[in-house]
Design a protein around this motif. Structure first.
Motif, PDB file in Angstrom:
ATOM      1  N   ASP A 135      30.926  -0.231 -22.736  1.00 17.72           N
ATOM      2  CA  ASP A 135      30.741   1.320 -22.902  1.00 17.72           C
ATOM      3  C   ASP A 135      31.828   2.123 -22.368  1.00 17.72           C
ATOM      4  O   ASP A 135      32.215   3.191 -22.837  1.00 17.72           O
ATOM      5  N   TRP A 136      32.390   1.887 -21.041  1.00 19.19           N
ATOM      6  CA  TRP A 136      33.411   2.632 -20.453  1.00 19.19           C
ATOM      7  C   TRP A 136      34.700   2.524 -21.208  1.00 19.19           C
ATOM      8  O   TRP A 136      35.572   3.466 -20.837  1.00 19.19           O
ATOM      9  N   LYS A 137      34.944   1.654 -21.975  1.00 19.06           N
ATOM     10  CA  LYS A 137      36.006   1.590 -22.935  1.00 19.06           C
ATOM     11  C   LYS A 137      36.239   2.647 -24.029  1.00 19.06           C
ATOM     12  O   LYS A 137      37.334   2.522 -24.797  1.00 19.06           O
ATOM     13  N   THR A 138      35.004   2.902 -24.416  1.00 16.25           N
ATOM     14  CA  THR A 138      35.082   3.935 -25.739  1.00 16.25           C
ATOM     15  C   THR A 138      34.389   5.206 -25.647  1.00 16.25           C
ATOM     16  O   THR A 138      33.115   5.014 -24.842  1.00 16.25           O
ATOM     17  N   ASP A 139      34.606   6.142 -26.405  1.00 15.18           N
ATOM     18  CA  ASP A 139      33.520   7.190 -26.338  1.00 15.18           C
ATOM     19  C   ASP A 139      33.128   7.353 -27.831  1.00 15.18           C
ATOM     20  O   ASP A 139      32.539   8.469 -28.009  1.00 15.18           O
ATOM     21  N   ASN A 140      32.867   6.329 -28.333  1.00 11.52           N
ATOM     22  CA  ASN A 140      32.060   6.310 -29.771  1.00 11.52           C
ATOM     23  C   ASN A 140      30.795   5.565 -29.351  1.00 11.52           C
ATOM     24  O   ASN A 140      30.652   4.672 -29.233  1.00 11.52           O
ATOM     25  N   ILE A 152      18.924  -8.429 -20.235  1.00 17.58           N
ATOM     26  CA  ILE A 152      19.481  -6.993 -19.478  1.00 17.58           C
ATOM     27  C   ILE A 152      20.588  -6.419 -20.068  1.00 17.58           C
ATOM     28  O   ILE A 152      21.588  -7.237 -20.262  1.00 17.58           O
ATOM     29  N   ILE A 153      20.541  -5.290 -20.392  1.00 21.89           N
ATOM     30  CA  ILE A 153      21.549  -4.516 -21.062  1.00 21.89           C
ATOM     31  C   ILE A 153      22.307  -3.651 -20.038  1.00 21.89           C
ATOM     32  O   ILE A 153      21.843  -2.886 -19.156  1.00 21.89           O
ATOM     33  N   LEU A 154      23.587  -3.814 -19.870  1.00 24.36           N
ATOM     34  CA  LEU A 154      24.517  -3.106 -18.968  1.00 24.36           C
ATOM     35  C   LEU A 154      25.165  -1.920 -19.699  1.00 24.36           C
ATOM     36  O   LEU A 154      25.903  -2.071 -20.483  1.00 24.36           O
ATOM     37  N   LEU A 155      24.732  -0.749 -19.086  1.00 20.79           N
ATOM     38  CA  LEU A 155      25.462   0.592 -19.483  1.00 20.79           C
ATOM     39  C   LEU A 155      25.825   1.379 -18.367  1.00 20.79           C
ATOM     40  O   LEU A 155      25.736   1.196 -17.056  1.00 20.79           O
ATOM     41  N   HIS A 156      26.502   2.631 -18.309  1.00 20.60           N
ATOM     42  CA  HIS A 156      26.812   3.381 -17.369  1.00 20.60           C
ATOM     43  C   HIS A 156      26.365   4.939 -17.810  1.00 20.60           C
ATOM     44  O   HIS A 156      26.102   5.064 -18.929  1.00 20.60           O
ATOM     45  N   ASP A 157      26.015   5.690 -16.558  1.00 21.26           N
ATOM     46  CA  ASP A 157      25.453   7.174 -16.971  1.00 21.26           C
ATOM     47  C   ASP A 157      26.545   7.972 -16.716  1.00 21.26           C
ATOM     48  O   ASP A 157      26.302   8.988 -16.116  1.00 21.26           O
ATOM     49  N   ALA A 158      27.781   7.524 -17.083  1.00 22.39           N
ATOM     50  CA  ALA A 158      28.977   8.437 -16.680  1.00 22.39           C
ATOM     51  C   ALA A 158      29.681   9.072 -17.726  1.00 22.39           C
ATOM     52  O   ALA A 158      30.775   9.838 -17.582  1.00 22.39           O
ATOM     53  N   SER A 159      29.170   9.118 -18.819  1.00 18.31           N
ATOM     54  CA  SER A 159      29.786   9.732 -20.178  1.00 18.31           C
ATOM     55  C   SER A 159      28.710   9.927 -21.060  1.00 18.31           C
ATOM     56  O   SER A 159      27.703   9.269 -21.129  1.00 18.31           O
ATOM     57  N   GLU A 160      28.921  11.082 -21.945  1.00 26.39           N
ATOM     58  CA  GLU A 160      28.176  11.574 -22.815  1.00 26.39           C
ATOM     59  C   GLU A 160      27.847  10.309 -23.890  1.00 26.39           C
ATOM     60  O   GLU A 160      26.880  10.430 -24.471  1.00 26.39           O
ATOM     61  N   SER A 161      29.006   9.549 -24.232  1.00 30.12           N
ATOM     62  CA  SER A 161      28.973   8.511 -25.347  1.00 30.12           C
ATOM     63  C   SER A 161      28.000   7.493 -24.693  1.00 30.12           C
ATOM     64  O   SER A 161      27.196   7.060 -25.710  1.00 30.12           O
ATOM     65  N   SER A 162      28.016   7.284 -23.715  1.00 27.48           N
ATOM     66  CA  SER A 162      27.124   6.289 -23.070  1.00 27.48           C
ATOM     67  C   SER A 162      25.658   6.442 -23.107  1.00 27.48           C
ATOM     68  O   SER A 162      24.649   5.755 -23.444  1.00 27.48           O
TER      69      SER A 162
END
Length: 201
Positions: free
Chosen positions: A142-147, A164-174
């Motif tokens: 998710d850190w590689k795209t803003d879509n 287990i799903i990996l995401l980040h809470d550092a962007s609006e898109s994520s």
């Protein structure tokens, strides 16, 4: 009929029908997006797992307290998002222990789980910490795209029960992708649990 009664008596028939997955978020807390994520999770009655950076916890202690107060599981990422396997044992444990102490100071609870940055852990450190290492099954990068739709599709194409799903809470898109994933998986009969609930089953 006897078999049906046995199942009903056990109280587990419904539980067994529920497909579970765990949403996890790395690199927070983030001052711009974590609280938006927390609001959306609360609206959807979803519990997630947050692997936090110690340096960010020091900057945004109130967000850490809110994650804890909302009933989410908090684990250690590291203090400065470094590759722990490139450090000496002592330096690696300092990254872990310092972060855990910060989390304990803010929540009153020690972290039981660790996700090392880049998934790189030193096996011998299992003897130095009681934390359980948690990696992932689905990584949509998710850190590689803003879509957000692209991120959500990558997860939906791969996700299976008990993943287990990996995401980040550092962007609006994520964050928006997380909401899409939750809504779609809810529609497919999935429930969301913390990694602890998956691991301890």
């Amino acid at each position: 009929m006897a078999e049906e009664n046995t199942k009903a008596a056990s109280g587990k028939i419904k539980e067994e029908e529920v497909k579970k997955v765990a949403l996890t978020f790395d690199d927070g807390p983030n001052p711009d997006h974590t609280e938006t994520l927390l609001e959306g999770l609360k609206e959807r009655n979803v519990k997630a797992t947050f692997f936090l950076l110690g340096a960010e916890c020091e900057k945004y202690p109130e967000i850490v307290k809110k994650i804890h107060a909302d009933g989410h599981l908090i684990g250690v990422h590291s203090y400065e998002h470094v590759n722990l396997s490139n450090l000496t044992d002592q330096a690696a444990m300092e990254q872990v222990d310092k972060t855990d102490q910060i989390i304990f100071g803010l929540t009153g609870e020690h972290a039981q789980y660790i996700r090392p940055p880049y998934g790189c852990w030193k096996c011998n450190l299992d003897y130095e910490t009681k934390m359980i290492e948690v990696l992932w099954d689905v990584d949509p990068l998710d850190w590689k795209t803003d879509n957000s739709s692209v991120i959500a599709k990558r997860v939906m194409d791969k996700v299976q029960e008990n993943d287990i799903i990996l995401l980040h809470d550092a962007s609006e898109s994520s964050v928006n992708a997380a909401f899409q994933i939750i809504d779609e998986l809810h529609g497919e009969g999935y429930s969301f649990v913390t990694v602890e609930e998956l691991i301890l089953e």
